[in-house]
Write a protein that holds these residues in place. Structure first.
Motif, PDB file in Angstrom:
ATOM      1  N   TYR A 163       1.547   8.140  -1.444  1.00  0.00           N
ATOM      2  CA  TYR A 163       0.094   7.938  -1.399  1.00  0.00           C
ATOM      3  C   TYR A 163      -0.258   7.695   0.072  1.00  0.00           C
ATOM      4  CZ  TYR A 163      -4.479   5.786  -2.393  1.00  0.00           C
ATOM      5  OH  TYR A 163      -5.812   5.490  -2.415  1.00  0.00           O
ATOM      6  N   PRO A 164      -0.715   8.756   0.769  1.00  0.00           N
ATOM      7  CA  PRO A 164      -0.953   8.621   2.207  1.00  0.00           C
ATOM      8  C   PRO A 164      -2.388   8.212   2.524  1.00  0.00           C
ATOM      9  CG  PRO A 164      -1.207  10.901   1.575  1.00  0.00           C
ATOM     10  CD  PRO A 164      -0.974  10.132   0.301  1.00  0.00           C
ATOM     11  N   GLY A 165      -2.573   7.621   3.674  1.00  0.00           N
ATOM     12  CA  GLY A 165      -3.927   7.274   4.099  1.00  0.00           C
ATOM     13  C   GLY A 165      -3.917   6.405   5.326  1.00  0.00           C
ATOM     14  N   THR A 166      -5.119   5.980   5.687  1.00  0.00           N
ATOM     15  CA  THR A 166      -5.275   5.138   6.876  1.00  0.00           C
ATOM     16  C   THR A 166      -5.235   3.657   6.484  1.00  0.00           C
ATOM     17  OG1 THR A 166      -6.672   6.930   7.725  1.00  0.00           O
ATOM     18  CG2 THR A 166      -6.682   4.893   8.958  1.00  0.00           C
TER      19      THR A 166
ATOM     20  N   ILE B 123       1.255   4.859   5.533  1.00  0.00           N
ATOM     21  CA  ILE B 123       0.144   4.644   6.480  1.00  0.00           C
ATOM     22  C   ILE B 123       0.292   5.619   7.643  1.00  0.00           C
ATOM     23  CG2 ILE B 123      -0.956   2.969   8.023  1.00  0.00           C
ATOM     24  CD1 ILE B 123       0.342   0.745   6.276  1.00  0.00           C
ATOM     25  N   LEU B 124      -0.772   6.394   7.877  1.00  0.00           N
ATOM     26  CA  LEU B 124      -0.736   7.367   8.974  1.00  0.00           C
ATOM     27  C   LEU B 124      -0.846   6.653  10.315  1.00  0.00           C
ATOM     28  CD1 LEU B 124      -0.897  10.343  10.031  1.00  0.00           C
ATOM     29  CD2 LEU B 124      -3.378  10.114   9.852  1.00  0.00           C
ATOM     30  N   VAL B 125       0.114   6.935  11.185  1.00  0.00           N
ATOM     31  CA  VAL B 125       0.053   6.412  12.547  1.00  0.00           C
ATOM     32  C   VAL B 125      -0.763   7.420  13.340  1.00  0.00           C
ATOM     33  CG1 VAL B 125       1.406   5.777  14.585  1.00  0.00           C
ATOM     34  CG2 VAL B 125       2.325   5.353  12.291  1.00  0.00           C
TER      35      VAL B 125
ATOM     36  N   THR C 186       5.307   3.934   7.155  1.00  0.00           N
ATOM     37  CA  THR C 186       4.377   4.585   8.080  1.00  0.00           C
ATOM     38  C   THR C 186       4.903   5.999   8.339  1.00  0.00           C
ATOM     39  OG1 THR C 186       5.577   3.851  10.033  1.00  0.00           O
ATOM     40  CG2 THR C 186       3.832   2.403   9.235  1.00  0.00           C
ATOM     41  N   PHE C 187       3.987   6.887   8.745  1.00  0.00           N
ATOM     42  CA  PHE C 187       4.448   8.243   9.075  1.00  0.00           C
ATOM     43  C   PHE C 187       3.601   8.847  10.178  1.00  0.00           C
ATOM     44  CE2 PHE C 187       1.522  11.509   7.340  1.00  0.00           C
ATOM     45  CZ  PHE C 187       0.619  10.693   6.681  1.00  0.00           C
ATOM     46  N   GLU C 188       4.222   9.803  10.870  1.00  0.00           N
ATOM     47  CA  GLU C 188       3.543  10.578  11.912  1.00  0.00           C
ATOM     48  C   GLU C 188       3.817  12.036  11.612  1.00  0.00           C
ATOM     49  OE1 GLU C 188       3.834   8.978  16.204  1.00  0.00           O
ATOM     50  OE2 GLU C 188       5.515   8.072  15.128  1.00  0.00           O
TER      51      GLU C 188
END
Ligand code: PNS
Length: 163
Positions: free
Chosen positions: A7-10, A36-38, A70-72
């Motif tokens: 579940y990705p997002g800010t 969490i998008l870096v 977190t991910f990039e």
């Protein structure tokens, strides 16, 4: 095989709308990674580290099968790295669907193995967004009941610290 979703997002900040979608995702998947998008391009209210800490504190005790990461870079690459079969996104309205559709199709083109699952938001959270929360809060309006109490507390601390 265990079913894993991302579940990705800010999540700047986490709202009760996000929590509703996480609860729904937990009914469908064995493990849900809240990613969490870096994004250094955005000026967030909370740093990524603060968000990781808050999400762990808020979601950890409530959802034992949720992991905060977190991910990039490309989401589909991250999904493959995590061995997740699905990406979860919440939809509140047709406008959300229109925003999501090009991303879903692009992600599918980039990697057809990762499926996007859209979950419809609960009626009582369908007007909540992180940006609206920040706007109302910055103008002195109440956000009680729209975000977890812990988030209200952390937002108040930010103001007190003059940040
Ligand atoms: O909660 P948000 O801010 O609407 O989340 C947007 C998010 C993180 C899902 C999107 O920006 C994203 O997937 N970013 C990662 C970069 C990427 O993969 N871009 C191509 C998407 S088609």
């Amino acid at each position: 095989m265990s079913r894993r979703a991302i579940y990705p997002g800010t999540f700047d900040p986490l709202t009760n709308g996000h929590v509703d979608i996480i609860a729904r995702a937990c009914h469908l998947f064995d493990e849900v990674i809240v990613a969490i998008l870096v994004n250094p391009g955005k000026q967030p209210m909370f740093t990524v580290d603060e968000r990781v800490e808050m999400l762990n504190e808020e979601l950890g005790p409530r959802f034992p099968r949720v992991r905060i990461e977190t991910f990039e870079g490309l989401l589909v690459d991250y999904a493959m790295k995590c061995e997740a079969q699905a990406i979860i996104r919440g939809v509140r309205s047709v406008k959300d669907y229109e925003y999501e559709l090009p991303m879903i199709l692009m992600n599918r083109r980039l990697n057809p193995l990762v499926e996007t699952v859209l979950l419809v938001a609960a009626e009582d959270t369908s007007y909540i967004s992180s940006s609206l929360i920040k706007e109302v809060f910055s103008l002195g309006g109440t956000i009680d009941g729209l975000v977890p109490d812990l988030i209200v507390e952390r937002m108040n601390n930010k103001i007190r610290a003059g940040l």
